[in-house]
Design a protein around this motif. Structure first.
Motif, PDB file in Angstrom:
ATOM      1  N   THR A  43       0.766  -1.329   0.251  1.00 32.67           N
ATOM      2  CA  THR A  43      -0.034   0.120   0.041  1.00 32.67           C
ATOM      3  C   THR A  43       0.818   1.177   0.052  1.00 32.67           C
ATOM      4  OG1 THR A  43      -1.731  -1.189   1.195  1.00 32.67           O
ATOM      5  CG2 THR A  43      -1.921   1.208   1.282  1.00 32.67           C
ATOM      6  N   GLY A  44       0.251   2.509  -0.295  1.00 26.13           N
ATOM      7  CA  GLY A  44       0.871   3.478  -0.244  1.00 26.13           C
ATOM      8  C   GLY A  44       0.100   4.723  -0.447  1.00 26.13           C
ATOM      9  N   PHE A  45       0.487   6.076  -0.229  1.00 27.70           N
ATOM     10  CA  PHE A  45      -0.491   7.148   0.001  1.00 27.70           C
ATOM     11  C   PHE A  45       0.120   8.229  -0.694  1.00 27.70           C
ATOM     12  CE2 PHE A  45       2.015   7.330   3.653  1.00 27.70           C
ATOM     13  CZ  PHE A  45       2.407   8.645   3.790  1.00 27.70           C
ATOM     14  N   VAL A  46      -0.697   9.152  -1.278  1.00 24.08           N
ATOM     15  CA  VAL A  46      -0.460  10.325  -2.113  1.00 24.08           C
ATOM     16  C   VAL A  46      -0.121  11.466  -0.990  1.00 24.08           C
ATOM     17  CG1 VAL A  46      -1.141  11.906  -3.912  1.00 24.08           C
ATOM     18  CG2 VAL A  46      -1.716   9.441  -3.891  1.00 24.08           C
ATOM     19  N   THR A  47       0.826  12.005  -1.320  1.00 24.03           N
ATOM     20  CA  THR A  47       1.243  13.508  -0.544  1.00 24.03           C
ATOM     21  C   THR A  47       1.811  14.559  -1.405  1.00 24.03           C
ATOM     22  OG1 THR A  47       2.150  14.240   1.851  1.00 24.03           O
ATOM     23  CG2 THR A  47       3.287  12.848   0.359  1.00 24.03           C
ATOM     24  N   GLY A  48       2.086  15.465  -0.860  1.00 25.39           N
ATOM     25  CA  GLY A  48       2.905  16.567  -1.596  1.00 25.39           C
ATOM     26  C   GLY A  48       2.198  17.287  -2.514  1.00 25.39           C
ATOM     27  N   ASP A  49       2.477  17.133  -3.806  1.00 24.82           N
ATOM     28  CA  ASP A  49       1.845  17.932  -5.015  1.00 24.82           C
ATOM     29  C   ASP A  49       0.782  17.036  -5.579  1.00 24.82           C
ATOM     30  OD1 ASP A  49       3.470  16.322  -5.907  1.00 24.82           O
ATOM     31  OD2 ASP A  49       4.632  17.552  -7.508  1.00 24.82           O
ATOM     32  N   GLY A  50       0.462  15.900  -4.907  1.00 21.93           N
ATOM     33  CA  GLY A  50      -0.361  14.997  -5.500  1.00 21.93           C
ATOM     34  C   GLY A  50       0.232  13.904  -6.717  1.00 21.93           C
ATOM     35  N   LEU A  51       1.353  14.163  -6.675  1.00 25.28           N
ATOM     36  CA  LEU A  51       1.964  13.016  -7.842  1.00 25.28           C
ATOM     37  C   LEU A  51       3.218  12.277  -7.052  1.00 25.28           C
ATOM     38  CD1 LEU A  51       2.501  15.360 -10.840  1.00 25.28           C
ATOM     39  CD2 LEU A  51       0.776  13.621 -10.587  1.00 25.28           C
ATOM     40  N   SER A  52       3.414  12.539  -5.700  1.00 27.11           N
ATOM     41  CA  SER A  52       4.303  11.891  -4.908  1.00 27.11           C
ATOM     42  C   SER A  52       3.608  11.046  -4.022  1.00 27.11           C
ATOM     43  CB  SER A  52       4.907  13.074  -3.815  1.00 27.11           C
ATOM     44  OG  SER A  52       5.687  13.789  -4.772  1.00 27.11           O
ATOM     45  N   VAL A  53       4.271   9.729  -3.845  1.00 20.45           N
ATOM     46  CA  VAL A  53       3.488   8.582  -3.104  1.00 20.45           C
ATOM     47  C   VAL A  53       4.483   7.973  -2.318  1.00 20.45           C
ATOM     48  CG1 VAL A  53       2.669   6.257  -3.172  1.00 20.45           C
ATOM     49  CG2 VAL A  53       2.130   7.733  -4.963  1.00 20.45           C
ATOM     50  N   ILE A  54       4.267   7.732  -0.975  1.00 20.31           N
ATOM     51  CA  ILE A  54       5.118   7.147   0.012  1.00 20.31           C
ATOM     52  C   ILE A  54       4.594   5.768   0.425  1.00 20.31           C
ATOM     53  CG2 ILE A  54       5.602   7.410   2.664  1.00 20.31           C
ATOM     54  CD1 ILE A  54       7.011   9.542   1.031  1.00 20.31           C
ATOM     55  N   THR A  55       5.563   5.008   0.244  1.00 24.03           N
ATOM     56  CA  THR A  55       5.361   3.447   0.652  1.00 24.03           C
ATOM     57  C   THR A  55       6.713   2.987   1.456  1.00 24.03           C
ATOM     58  OG1 THR A  55       4.715   1.426  -0.117  1.00 24.03           O
ATOM     59  CG2 THR A  55       6.449   2.581  -1.366  1.00 24.03           C
ATOM     60  N   ASN A  56       6.657   1.832   1.810  1.00 27.07           N
ATOM     61  CA  ASN A  56       7.815   0.963   2.543  1.00 27.07           C
ATOM     62  C   ASN A  56       8.851   0.728   1.550  1.00 27.07           C
ATOM     63  OD1 ASN A  56       6.082  -0.728   4.983  1.00 27.07           O
ATOM     64  ND2 ASN A  56       6.778   1.329   4.904  1.00 27.07           N
ATOM     65  N   ALA A  57       9.966   0.843   1.640  1.00 28.05           N
ATOM     66  CA  ALA A  57      11.045   0.445   0.771  1.00 28.05           C
ATOM     67  C   ALA A  57      10.968  -0.996   0.519  1.00 28.05           C
ATOM     68  CB  ALA A  57      12.303   0.638   1.270  1.00 28.05           C
ATOM     69  N   HIS A  58      10.642  -1.735   1.247  1.00 25.87           N
ATOM     70  CA  HIS A  58      10.678  -3.376   1.143  1.00 25.87           C
ATOM     71  C   HIS A  58       9.563  -3.665   0.110  1.00 25.87           C
ATOM     72  CE1 HIS A  58       7.652  -3.655   4.484  1.00 25.87           C
ATOM     73  NE2 HIS A  58       7.157  -4.494   3.688  1.00 25.87           N
ATOM     74  N   VAL A  59       8.625  -3.006  -0.077  1.00 20.58           N
ATOM     75  CA  VAL A  59       7.490  -3.217  -0.772  1.00 20.58           C
ATOM     76  C   VAL A  59       8.058  -2.980  -2.225  1.00 20.58           C
ATOM     77  CG1 VAL A  59       5.393  -2.035  -1.962  1.00 20.58           C
ATOM     78  CG2 VAL A  59       5.581  -2.325   0.669  1.00 20.58           C
ATOM     79  N   LEU A  60       8.879  -2.406  -2.658  1.00 19.83           N
ATOM     80  CA  LEU A  60       9.250  -2.261  -3.949  1.00 19.83           C
ATOM     81  C   LEU A  60      10.095  -3.604  -4.505  1.00 19.83           C
ATOM     82  CD1 LEU A  60      10.833   1.432  -3.925  1.00 19.83           C
ATOM     83  CD2 LEU A  60       8.522   0.811  -4.651  1.00 19.83           C
ATOM     84  N   PRO A  61       9.661  -3.682  -5.818  1.00 21.78           N
ATOM     85  CA  PRO A  61      10.369  -4.992  -6.552  1.00 21.78           C
ATOM     86  C   PRO A  61      12.118  -4.803  -6.582  1.00 21.78           C
ATOM     87  CG  PRO A  61       9.345  -3.656  -8.261  1.00 21.78           C
ATOM     88  CD  PRO A  61       8.844  -3.068  -6.762  1.00 21.78           C
ATOM     89  N   ALA A  62      12.647  -5.913  -6.257  1.00 19.92           N
ATOM     90  CA  ALA A  62      14.052  -5.861  -6.490  1.00 19.92           C
ATOM     91  C   ALA A  62      14.582  -5.544  -7.815  1.00 19.92           C
ATOM     92  CB  ALA A  62      15.064  -6.958  -5.644  1.00 19.92           C
TER      93      ALA A  62
END
Length: 242
Positions: A43-62
């Motif tokens: 999961t992630g969520f949008v912040t900042g200017d509406g084009l920025s998404v925060i999530t956990n680093a371990h969620v990203l594929p290697a």
């Protein structure tokens, strides 16, 4: 600069959830030739200017399968009505297991990040996708109490109970994490933890990195849920925008 969460000031959790859900996205990859084409990872969520998404680093594929044109991105929508929007990795904070993505297309509603002023006993809520896309993309909300603010890892009385990851974290330095009295699941990794009255995000659910460090000395996992303080996401966003 963090964006506002318009309309999330009703002092009413159902009203706040309705606003927050518009900013919560699935994190995953898209590959046209596989079935299903979208593979959910967190999961992630949008912040900042509406084009920025925060999530956990371990969620990203290697890695991504470049030959098969596999793409990283976010899943927007609900149920079976969703779309995939490509994203690029703008910044990664391995120490706090956070990542910042930049998505293509029009801006989405953005959530505001808190300033770090937190106290134990505070009521919170978090929204994410604990079941991923198994039953469709349906955001789920849990109430939570901030039970404790504790170090991410503690020195053990017995060195045999310290794993390699815990030792490495002790060498890098400890920082406080939020312990919540709510149940989260692996798909919740990256979910925003927010004030139920305002929608301001105070933490990011972490179901792998923190639990692996906090519970290395426990024979049976406690099932406690942890969150990374949002001040670290704020710092990551500010650093990326310099």
């Amino acid at each position: 600069m963090t964006g506002a969460c318009p309309g999330a000031t009703a002092g009413d959790l159902p009203a706040t959830i309705a606003v927050v859900k518009k900013s919560v996205v699935g994190i995953g990859t898209f590959q046209k030739t596989r079935s299903p084409a979208v593979r959910f990872s967190g999961t992630g969520f949008v912040t900042g200017d509406g084009l920025s998404v925060i999530t956990n680093a371990h969620v990203l594929p290697a890695t991504l399968d470049q030959q098969a044109m596999e793409a990283l991105g976010v899943v927007v929508g609900q149920g079976s009505e969703f779309s995939f929007r490509r994203a690029t990795i703008a910044a990664v904070d391995r120490q706090h297991d956070l990542a910042l993505l930049r998505i293509e297309g029009a801006p989405l509603p953005a959530l505001q990040l808190g300033d770090g002023a937190m106290a134990e006993g505070r009521e919170l809520a978090f929204t994410g996708f604990p079941l991923g896309m198994v039953l469709g993309l349906h955001p789920v909300t849990h109430r939570a109490l901030l039970s404790a603010i504790t170090p991410i890892v503690m020195p053990s009385l017995h060195s045999g109970k310290l794993g390699a990851a815990a030792i490495a974290q002790l060498q890098r330095g400890r920082f406080p994490v939020y312990q919540l009295d709510a149940t989260a699941y692996p798909g919740n990794s990256g979910s925003p933890v927010y004030d139920p009255h305002t929608g301001v995000v105070h933490g990011i659910i972490n179901m792998v990195f923190v639990k692996g460090l906090k519970e290395t000395a426990i024979t049976a996992p406690s099932g406690i849920t942890y969150a990374i303080p949002a001040v670290h996401a704020r710092a990551l966003l500010q650093e990326a925008n310099k």
